[in-house]
Design an enzyme around this catalytic site. Structure first.
Site, PDB file in Angstrom:
ATOM      1  CD  GLU A   1      46.671  50.625 -76.997  1.00  0.00           C
ATOM      2  OE1 GLU A   1      46.242  51.116 -78.056  1.00  0.00           O
ATOM      3  OE2 GLU A   1      45.943  50.455 -76.003  1.00  0.00           O
TER       4      GLU A   1
ATOM      5  CG  HIS B   1      42.750  51.065 -81.901  1.00  0.00           C
ATOM      6  ND1 HIS B   1      44.099  50.821 -82.068  1.00  0.00           N
ATOM      7  CD2 HIS B   1      42.564  51.262 -80.554  1.00  0.00           C
ATOM      8  CE1 HIS B   1      44.703  50.859 -80.887  1.00  0.00           C
ATOM      9  NE2 HIS B   1      43.787  51.122 -79.957  1.00  0.00           N
ATOM     10  CD  GLU B   2      39.650  52.408 -78.486  1.00  0.00           C
ATOM     11  OE1 GLU B   2      39.635  51.517 -77.611  1.00  0.00           O
ATOM     12  OE2 GLU B   2      40.561  53.245 -78.580  1.00  0.00           O
TER      13      GLU B   2
ATOM     14  CG  HIS C   1      41.860  47.523 -77.370  1.00  0.00           C
ATOM     15  ND1 HIS C   1      43.085  46.925 -77.138  1.00  0.00           N
ATOM     16  CD2 HIS C   1      42.141  48.807 -77.738  1.00  0.00           C
ATOM     17  CE1 HIS C   1      44.049  47.796 -77.354  1.00  0.00           C
ATOM     18  NE2 HIS C   1      43.507  48.942 -77.717  1.00  0.00           N
TER      19      HIS C   1
END
Length: 293
Positions: free
Chosen positions: A203, A124-125, A128
């Site tokens: 997100e 997930h990070e 980004h």
């Protein structure tokens, strides 16, 4: 945050009105310069705010191995890796580009998640980072500053020339400074809510990208549940100390409070779990479609 930002906007507008109109571009440039500095030094500022330290592969071999594998799968440069010594279970990524970025986890999350769940959080990070979300959000947040500067320039001729100030002062209507102040605050209010809408969308995008990268959406779903549930065991003092980083975290560091959907930087846990459940169902379908009866 909204009220503090509104006070800041009001101050800038008052300065623009009190000072000669030729100062408007300089005030706008200063505002944009502050936003640029936040973007350019975002990795350094975030690491210092979290009192995090960069770790080497020798110091955190498992963490580095996970990030190495995910970066190879995503075909992206490996970011620096950091660890913050705090009980709040969370993770964040920041940096102005994939080449100048850092992924940081807390010791609280390392002791809470399984290997699969930790990998899902890191995916997930990394999403980004790959999608340059820090740059996207920085550009979005400067929209209010640019709009205010252009409004001032158009009204008083600071950018386009003309005698707007005198014409408006001769008007019998509302004072010019009041009109400009109201317009600027409205612009700020709109940009405030739209920026948070964009943040929630980014997100959800990171959840989706991370789930497809690991092919384990259920692992991310359980990780989000554990992180949200783990906040209840964290002292309020620690949560307050990290509240300024909520926009960066994979999940906001709050407990017992449901943020308003309009002002939240993150979608609700239920919304995120629903999306991950749909991805899990999609990945579980046979390639050639359902079997014939």
């Amino acid at each position: 945050m909204f009220l503090l930002g509104a006070v800041f906007v009001a101050l800038v507008v008052v300065l623009m009105f009190v000072l000669p109109s030729g100062w408007a571009p300089f005030i706008g440039v200063i505002g944009l310069g502050i936003a640029w500095g936040q973007w350019y030094f975002s990795d350094t500022v975030a690491m210092k705010a979290m009192r995090a330290r960069e770790v080497t592969p020798e110091q955190a071999p498992e963490l580095h191995a996970m990030i190495d594998r995910l970066c190879a799968l995503a075909d992206m440069p490996k970011p620096r890796v950091g660890v913050a010594d705090m009980s709040v279970p969370n993770a964040f990524a920041t940096g102005r580009s994939p080449e100048r970025s850092v992924v940081c986890v807390t010791t609280g999350i390392l002791g809470l998640l399984t290997a699969d769940e930790m990998e899902a959080v890191l995916a997930h990070e990394l999403s980004h980072v790959a999608h340059r979300d820090v740059t996207v959000m920085t550009i979005a947040s400067t929209a209010g500053i640019v709009a205010g500067m252009l409004t001032r320039g158009a009204q008083y001729g600071a950018l386009f020339g003309g005698g707007g100030r005198r014409q408006n002062n001769d008007n019998n209507g509302l004072p010019v400074w009041l009109v400009v102040l109201v317009v600027s605050l409205v612009v700020y209010a709109v940009s405030f809510f739209l920026t948070r809408l964009l943040s929630r969308y980014r997100e959800l995008c990171a959840d989706r990208s991370g789930a497809y990268l690991t092919m384990k959406p259920q692992a991310l779903a359980t990780a989000l549940q554990k992180i949200s549930g783990g906040m209840a065991a964290v002292p309020d003092r620690d949560l307050r100390a990290t509240s300024s980083m909520n926009a960066f975290f994979i999940a906001p560091a709050i407990k017992g409070v449901s943020l308003s959907q309009l002002t939240s930087t993150h979608p609700s846990l239920e919304q995120r779990l629903e999306q991950l459940a749909r991805i899990q169902a999609e990945l579980g379908r046979p390639v050639d479609g359902p079997p014939s009866p």
